[in-house]
Scaffold this active site. Structure first.
Site, PDB file in Angstrom:
ATOM      1  N   ARG A   1       0.833  -1.205   0.000  1.00 44.47           N
ATOM      2  CA  ARG A   1       0.000   0.000   0.000  1.00 44.47           C
ATOM      3  C   ARG A   1       0.869   1.257   0.000  1.00 44.47           C
ATOM      4  NH1 ARG A   1      -2.646   3.875   0.029  1.00 44.47           N
ATOM      5  NH2 ARG A   1      -4.627   4.328   1.069  1.00 44.47           N
ATOM      6  N   TYR A  41     -23.293   6.115  -0.675  1.00 41.78           N
ATOM      7  CA  TYR A  41     -21.998   6.819  -0.773  1.00 41.78           C
ATOM      8  C   TYR A  41     -22.037   7.868  -1.885  1.00 41.78           C
ATOM      9  CZ  TYR A  41     -19.992   3.507   2.502  1.00 41.78           C
ATOM     10  OH  TYR A  41     -19.732   2.779   3.634  1.00 41.78           O
TER      11      TYR A  41
HETATM   12  O1  1CP Z   1      -6.163   2.771   2.946  1.00 44.31           O
HETATM   13  C1  1CP Z   1      -6.509   1.647   2.529  1.00 44.31           C
HETATM   14  O2  1CP Z   1      -5.706   0.727   2.362  1.00 44.31           O
HETATM   15  C2  1CP Z   1      -7.938   1.508   2.180  1.00 44.31           C
HETATM   16  C3  1CP Z   1      -8.717   0.606   3.070  1.00 44.31           C
HETATM   17  C4  1CP Z   1      -9.684  -0.174   2.177  1.00 44.31           C
HETATM   18  C5  1CP Z   1      -9.549  -1.505   1.755  1.00 44.31           C
HETATM   19  C6  1CP Z   1      -8.444  -2.466   2.101  1.00 44.31           C
HETATM   20  C7  1CP Z   1     -10.865   0.346   1.592  1.00 44.31           C
HETATM   21  C8  1CP Z   1     -11.379   1.730   1.713  1.00 44.31           C
HETATM   22  N1  1CP Z   1     -11.440  -0.665   0.822  1.00 44.31           N
HETATM   23  C9  1CP Z   1     -10.673  -1.797   0.905  1.00 44.31           C
HETATM   24  C10 1CP Z   1     -10.890  -3.078   0.186  1.00 44.31           C
HETATM   25  C11 1CP Z   1     -12.262  -3.657   0.136  1.00 44.31           C
HETATM   26  N2  1CP Z   1     -13.425  -2.986   0.397  1.00 44.31           N
HETATM   27  C12 1CP Z   1     -12.586  -4.979  -0.247  1.00 44.31           C
HETATM   28  C13 1CP Z   1     -11.629  -6.031  -0.812  1.00 44.31           C
HETATM   29  C14 1CP Z   1     -10.753  -6.705   0.139  1.00 44.31           C
HETATM   30  C15 1CP Z   1     -11.271  -7.738   1.058  1.00 44.31           C
HETATM   31  O3  1CP Z   1     -12.479  -7.880   1.378  1.00 44.31           O
HETATM   32  O4  1CP Z   1     -10.416  -8.464   1.520  1.00 44.31           O
HETATM   33  C16 1CP Z   1     -13.970  -5.106  -0.140  1.00 44.31           C
HETATM   34  C17 1CP Z   1     -14.804  -6.353  -0.367  1.00 44.31           C
HETATM   35  C18 1CP Z   1     -14.489  -3.842   0.255  1.00 44.31           C
HETATM   36  C19 1CP Z   1     -15.918  -3.579   0.401  1.00 44.31           C
HETATM   37  C20 1CP Z   1     -16.378  -2.261   0.904  1.00 44.31           C
HETATM   38  N3  1CP Z   1     -15.864  -1.020   0.691  1.00 44.31           N
HETATM   39  C21 1CP Z   1     -17.583  -2.093   1.642  1.00 44.31           C
HETATM   40  C22 1CP Z   1     -18.537  -3.221   1.995  1.00 44.31           C
HETATM   41  C23 1CP Z   1     -18.098  -3.998   3.175  1.00 44.31           C
HETATM   42  C24 1CP Z   1     -18.113  -3.274   4.506  1.00 44.31           C
HETATM   43  O5  1CP Z   1     -17.046  -3.235   5.134  1.00 44.31           O
HETATM   44  O6  1CP Z   1     -19.175  -2.778   4.926  1.00 44.31           O
HETATM   45  C25 1CP Z   1     -17.739  -0.726   1.913  1.00 44.31           C
HETATM   46  C26 1CP Z   1     -18.879  -0.075   2.678  1.00 44.31           C
HETATM   47  C27 1CP Z   1     -16.636  -0.044   1.306  1.00 44.31           C
HETATM   48  C28 1CP Z   1     -16.396   1.430   1.266  1.00 44.31           C
HETATM   49  C29 1CP Z   1     -15.062   1.800   1.807  1.00 44.31           C
HETATM   50  N4  1CP Z   1     -13.886   1.469   1.239  1.00 44.31           N
HETATM   51  C30 1CP Z   1     -12.830   1.901   2.011  1.00 44.31           C
HETATM   52  C31 1CP Z   1     -13.380   2.583   3.128  1.00 44.31           C
HETATM   53  C32 1CP Z   1     -12.592   3.215   4.235  1.00 44.31           C
HETATM   54  C33 1CP Z   1     -14.781   2.524   2.980  1.00 44.31           C
HETATM   55  C34 1CP Z   1     -15.822   3.172   3.890  1.00 44.31           C
HETATM   56  C35 1CP Z   1     -16.291   2.259   4.948  1.00 44.31           C
HETATM   57  C36 1CP Z   1     -17.307   2.981   5.838  1.00 44.31           C
HETATM   58  O7  1CP Z   1     -18.177   3.717   5.361  1.00 44.31           O
HETATM   59  O8  1CP Z   1     -17.206   2.754   7.048  1.00 44.31           O
END
Ligand code: 1CP
Length: 354
Positions: A47, A160
């Site tokens: 990352r 979002y």
């Molecule tokens: O800085 C970083 O490295 C970013 C952190 C990060 C990561 C690792 C984000 C930002 N997204 C992800 C990957 C991710 N997101 C995956 C693939 C990896 C895996 O599952 O191993 C998946 C399936 C998601 C799904 C996702 N993104 C969701 C649904 C699941 C959940 O947790 O509710 C949602 C709501 C998001 C939006 C998102 N992406 C990232 C952030 C910080 C957010 C917001 C979350 C929030 O509103 O609290």
């Protein structure tokens, strides 16, 4: 090619796909939501090297490596594509950024005017890049492991797109839907079409199963739940069934409580992701559909705590799900502060269950 063997098992996807096809095993297959991510030191290293989170998602070589990291470390039964649910709005033309330490930031949709600038035709380039990762992962992954493709549920993605990021309750989209249901319906339809196109492309590139993350489904009252969660999900599931009859769909309508039953009965999903708040007895007995696969639902906070408290709860879940088609998972995503040792201990506890 996924071929059914004489003993009713399948040659690609191992225990994970077998469970989804109705074949039980002595201990359940395991994966964890958000298993590739910030709790892993090897993820944090890549990352730092990548130029931002979105860039990491769009660089197939790096995204492939990150997708495979949790499989190499823990031997999980399934890999999940490294990407994000906000790729869909980004591919449609909305401005999306991930600010360091602040989470997603989008140019919010406040009227039909912004919506009219989004375009399904624009998505090809970005979807192709993501699907390049899917095919690379499938080629590197051994045949006994499954590859999970995914996207967000249209409602959650819309929250979002309208709020412009994360809020405590994602209320702006609910408000928008009450005030201007016609425009909101157009937005949901656009996301639904884009999701079908995107998931179908992931499947063609090698995804063995797909999951719909509807993380904010639980915030809606029943009529709205029907309009913005059940109907679009049903459309996605039924279209995918026509296009790819052998690919199971896992639904994750987080925190939907008793509405989970309507979701299961109406959408036609093959498996249901159960969030932490769903009682085990409800999962085992109230959701009385033997062909449906249950997935879940250890509290991510118990994985953070580890030790005997975690092990006892894991054993309780496994005992309750004995002889049931079941995939072990958390009830929501793994927390970044989780220690890698606790994840090792989780896997050992599940695999040694008798
Ligand atoms: O800085 C970083 O490295 C970013 C952190 C990060 C990561 C690792 C984000 C930002 N997204 C992800 C990957 C991710 N997101 C995956 C693939 C990896 C895996 O599952 O191993 C998946 C399936 C998601 C799904 C996702 N993104 C969701 C649904 C699941 C959940 O947790 O509710 C949602 C709501 C998001 C939006 C998102 N992406 C990232 C952030 C910080 C957010 C917001 C979350 C929030 O509103 O609290």
């Amino acid at each position: 090619m996924k071929v059914k063997q004489k003993d009713n098992t399948y040659n690609v996807g191992g225990k994970f796909i077998n469970t989804l096809k109705g074949v039980k095993s002595s201990t359940p297959p395991i994966w964890l939501m958000r298993q590739a991510g910030r709790y892993l030191p090897e993820y944090r290293k890549i990352r730092l090297e990548a130029d931002g989170f979105l860039n990491l998602c769009y660089t197939p070589k790096l995204a492939t490596e990150v997708t495979l990291q949790p499989i190499k470390r823990y031997d999980f039964d399934a890999a999940i594509l490294f990407s994000d649910i906000l790729i869909v709005p980004h591919a449609l033309g909305q401005n999306v950024e991930f600010l360091e330490g602040e989470g997603p930031c989008l140019d919010p949709i406040i009227s039909a005017n912004q919506l009219s600038k989004l375009d399904l035709e624009k998505t090809n380039e970005k979807f192709t890049l993501i699907c390049e990762t899917v095919s690379r992962v499938r080629q590197s992954l051994s045949s006994d492991k499954a590859l999970i493709g995914f996207c967000g549920g249209p409602w959650t993605v819309a929250t979002y797109m309208i709020a412009g990021g994360s809020t405590v309750d994602q209320a702006p989209a609910r408000l928008f839907a009450y005030k201007d249901p016609e425009t909101f319906a157009c937005l949901i339809e656009l996301i639904t079409e884009a999701s079908i196109k995107y998931l179908s492309k992931q499947i063609k590139a090698g995804a063995d199963v797909v999951q719909l993350f509807d993380s904010w489904a639980g915030t809606l009252p029943e009529d709205e739940f029907l309009k913005w969660v059940i109907r679009p999900t049903k459309k996605i599931v039924s279209t995918l069934k026509e296009l790819h009859p052998n690919i199971p769909v896992i639904g994750f309508p987080r925190a939907s409580g008793p509405k989970t039953l309507d979701y299961i009965n109406e959408t036609g999903v093959k498996a249901i992701g159960c969030d932490t708040s769903l009682p085990l007895d409800y999962m085992r007995y109230t959701i009385n559909k033997e062909s449906l696969v249950l997935q879940g639902n250890l509290d991510p906070l118990l994985l953070l705590v580890g030790g005997l408290k975690m092990k006892n709860r894991i054993n309780e879940i496994l005992e309750k799900m004995r002889n049931r088609l079941f995939i072990f998972n958390l009830g929501h995503g793994i927390l970044p502060q989780t220690s890698t040792e606790n994840v090792t201990s989780l896997v050992e506890t599940i695999r040694s269950f008798k």
